[in-house]
Design an enzyme around this catalytic site. Structure first.
Site, mmCIF file in Angstrom:
data_model
loop_
_atom_site.group_PDB
_atom_site.id
_atom_site.type_symbol
_atom_site.label_atom_id
_atom_site.label_comp_id
_atom_site.label_asym_id
_atom_site.label_seq_id
_atom_site.Cartn_x
_atom_site.Cartn_y
_atom_site.Cartn_z
ATOM 1 N N SER A 253 0.850 -1.184 0.000
ATOM 2 C CA SER A 253 0.000 0.000 0.000
ATOM 3 C C SER A 253 0.885 1.233 0.000
ATOM 4 O O SER A 253 2.107 1.138 0.005
ATOM 5 C CB SER A 253 -0.887 0.006 1.245
ATOM 6 O OG SER A 253 -0.102 0.348 2.368
ATOM 7 N N LYS A 254 0.229 2.387 0.005
ATOM 8 C CA LYS A 254 0.969 3.653 -0.069
ATOM 9 C C LYS A 254 2.010 3.777 1.040
ATOM 10 O O LYS A 254 3.023 4.444 0.873
ATOM 11 C CB LYS A 254 -0.002 4.828 0.016
ATOM 12 C CG LYS A 254 -0.859 4.931 -1.239
ATOM 13 C CD LYS A 254 -1.414 6.340 -1.395
ATOM 14 C CE LYS A 254 -2.142 6.499 -2.719
ATOM 15 N NZ LYS A 254 -3.575 6.364 -2.648
ATOM 16 N N ARG A 255 1.715 3.143 2.159
ATOM 17 C CA ARG A 255 2.662 3.189 3.277
ATOM 18 C C ARG A 255 4.043 2.665 2.875
ATOM 19 O O ARG A 255 5.049 3.028 3.470
ATOM 20 C CB ARG A 255 2.156 2.314 4.434
ATOM 21 C CG ARG A 255 1.202 2.989 5.384
ATOM 22 C CD ARG A 255 0.875 2.057 6.537
ATOM 23 N NE ARG A 255 0.414 0.742 6.083
ATOM 24 C CZ ARG A 255 1.059 -0.386 6.267
ATOM 25 N NH1 ARG A 255 2.204 -0.402 6.928
ATOM 26 N NH2 ARG A 255 0.576 -1.522 5.811
ATOM 27 N N HIS A 256 4.058 1.759 1.918
ATOM 28 C CA HIS A 256 5.323 1.135 1.535
ATOM 29 C C HIS A 256 6.092 1.945 0.505
ATOM 30 O O HIS A 256 7.157 1.543 0.079
ATOM 31 C CB HIS A 256 5.064 -0.265 0.979
ATOM 32 C CG HIS A 256 4.478 -1.198 1.992
ATOM 33 N ND1 HIS A 256 3.140 -1.513 2.018
ATOM 34 C CD2 HIS A 256 5.040 -1.858 3.019
ATOM 35 C CE1 HIS A 256 2.909 -2.350 3.019
ATOM 36 N NE2 HIS A 256 4.043 -2.574 3.648
ATOM 37 N N GLY A 257 5.529 3.078 0.098
ATOM 38 C CA GLY A 257 6.220 3.879 -0.914
ATOM 39 C C GLY A 257 5.337 4.027 -2.140
ATOM 40 O O GLY A 257 4.123 3.848 -2.059
#
Ligand code: GLU
Length: 484
Positions: A253-257
């Site tokens: 997800s966006k959290r991972h980049g």
């Protein structure tokens, strides 16, 4: 082998994501390997969230990656149209067939009624599903509901008590009980088909031989198989490719980049590196080799070597692969990629002269081996483009050493006298200072580096100095001496 016809079927509700790009790539590789066809089908039945802009963006990302298709909304083809909203009359014919054969029925339940049913089932600890209230309405009951102004959806009548088995090329045989499914909607009240229905009609009508898609669609597949059976249509082969997880093993997800292809493009990743990386997300080549060009991928790829377990998106690996490709790429192309970043950071003007371009190429050559993606060029840019440098604390400490004034003064003297600056000449110049002052190399290189770059680490000094040119270097040395 039968003719390979595969498809990539994005919903145009946003940019092309990494997962979608990987699905597209696997389909593309299979099509090219077997001389088959890749279809691009736009699944735009979610009218609210779909847009032409997203469709264009997805196509642009695919093209950038070097994934091209043989049939699609922009290209036409024997089974056009390739946008689902342009195929409504085709779906209508299949709906009529299902209704006529009793496989489908009109359902008049309201959202509130359905929600109440869901709540009740969940309260009982039961699987929330449609229990079939409208399954066997009499014509009279239907008339009455229509008279109330209710607009029906069409549901598929799921046969009871059956097991449906998906024969998956990646996952093997996966069975589902129909009793857990519940009659599902195939046409919404506005007449637009749902994904599960339209996908079957289209895959059959477009003669798709292999459906390669993300694992999250595996649970949709039994519904789709039931529709194939009800319509008497030939079933394609399925291959559901694994979820993509972040390094912490939660869903990517966006959290991972960055999660979209265009973000990687903007960060200055090379398309061939991203393709190489995406191919390894779930597919394992036979040997140890990790670097693959598109042609090699086409040759080597096989669904048999697509793994069942989740793929982990390892950003360090992507950076490693991209860094590798950067080092193999001619500086002219890298400079072209670097210029927008340098412009955005104000180091290079909007109108790029030939001279500026040459300078960017020299800068790229000097820092190429330190970069994992081209936007990092801006971290090095002040070194080469700024009038003054900021001296960081480590460099300041070096400049405090007692030999420094002698070193810098001699360096200034020699630099002023030097003929044209080029790397070998600068190397010799620095060396001659160590000889004349009878001190170690480190005691010369470090203060010169600290004064000229403001840092104690970085690209080779003999590469930096010729790029900066005499005047800038002298200014920086003078500034450092002035502070002493
Ligand atoms: N439109 C679907 C999606 O974007 C396609 C799924 C499929 O390939 O069947 O997830």
């Amino acid at each position: 082998m039968e003719q390979v016809r595969v498809r990539f079927a994005p919903s145009p509700t946003g940019p092309l994501h990494i997962g979608g790009a990987r699905s597209a790539l696997f389909n593309f590789l299979l099509a090219r390997k077997f001389g088959g066809s890749l279809i691009l089908r736009v699944e735009d039945t979610d009218l609210e969230r779909s847009s032409r802009e997203s469709e264009e963006n997805i196509m642009a990302s695919l093209r950038w990656l070097g994934i091209d298709w043989d049939e699609g909304p922009d290209k036409g083809g024997p089974y056009a149209p390739y946008r689902q909203t342009e195929r409504l009359d085709i779906y209508r014919q299949y709906v009529d067939r299902l209704l006529a054969a009793g496989h489908g029925y009109c359902c008049y339940c309201t959202e509130e009624e359905l929600e109440a049913e869901r709540q009740e089932l969940m309260a009982r600890g039961d699987l929330p599903r449609y229990l079939g209230k409208c399954r066997d309405l009499t014509p009279g009951e239907r008339q009455e509901l229509e008279r109330q102004g209710r607009r029906p959806v069409i549901r598929f009548r799921v046969p009871e008590g059956r097991t449906v088995t998906v024969d998956d090329m990646v996952r093997g045989q996966v069975s589902f009980e129909t009793d857990g499914i519940g009659d599902f909607v195939i046409v919404k009240s506005d007449g637009i088909p749902t994904y599960n229905f339209a996908v079957v009609v289209d895959d059959a009508a477009m003669r798709v031989s292999h459906v390669i898609r993300a694992e999250e669609h595996l649970s949709n597949t039994p519904r789709q198989l039931l529709i194939y059976q009800a319509l008497g249509l030939p079933v394609p082969r399925f291959a559901h490719i694994s979820l993509i997880l972040g390094k912490d093993r939660t869903k990517m997800s966006k959290r991972h980049g960055a999660t979209s292809v265009v973000q990687y493009q903007e960060l200055g990743y090379l398309p061939e590196a991203l393709v190489n990386f995406l191919a390894l997300l779930g597919w394992a080549p036979e040997g140890e080799q990790e670097i693959f060009g598109m042609d090699e991928l086409i040759k080597e790829f096989s669904l048999e070597r697509v793994a069942k377990n989740p793929a982990v998106f390892d950003m360090d690996k992507l950076d490693w692969i991209n860094g590798y490709y950067i080092r193999m790429t001619p500086v002219e192309r890298l400079a072209e990629m670097a210029i927008p970043h340098l412009q955005a950071a104000g180091h290079v003007p909007v109108d790029v002269t030939l001279e500026t371009r040459r300078k960017v190429e020299q800068v790229v050559a000097a820092v190429q081996r330190y970069l994992t993606h081209m936007s990092q060029i801006t971290e090095f840019a002040p070194l080469f483009f700024a009038d003054e440098v900021e001296i960081d604390p480590e460099a300041a400490e070096v400049l405090g050493e007692e030999q420094v004034p002698r070193v810098l003064e001699l360096f200034r003297e020699k630099l002023t006298a030097a003929e044209a600056l080029e790397p070998d000449g600068v190397k010799a110049l620095l060396k001659s200072i160590t000889k004349e002052l009878k001190i170690g190399g480190r005691q010369v290189f470090m203060p010169v580096r600290a004064a000229v770059t403001g840092q104690v680490h970085g690209p080779e000094l003999h590469d930096i100095i010729p790029i900066l040119g005499r005047e800038r270097v002298l200014n920086r040395v003078n500034a450092a001496l002035g502070k002493m």
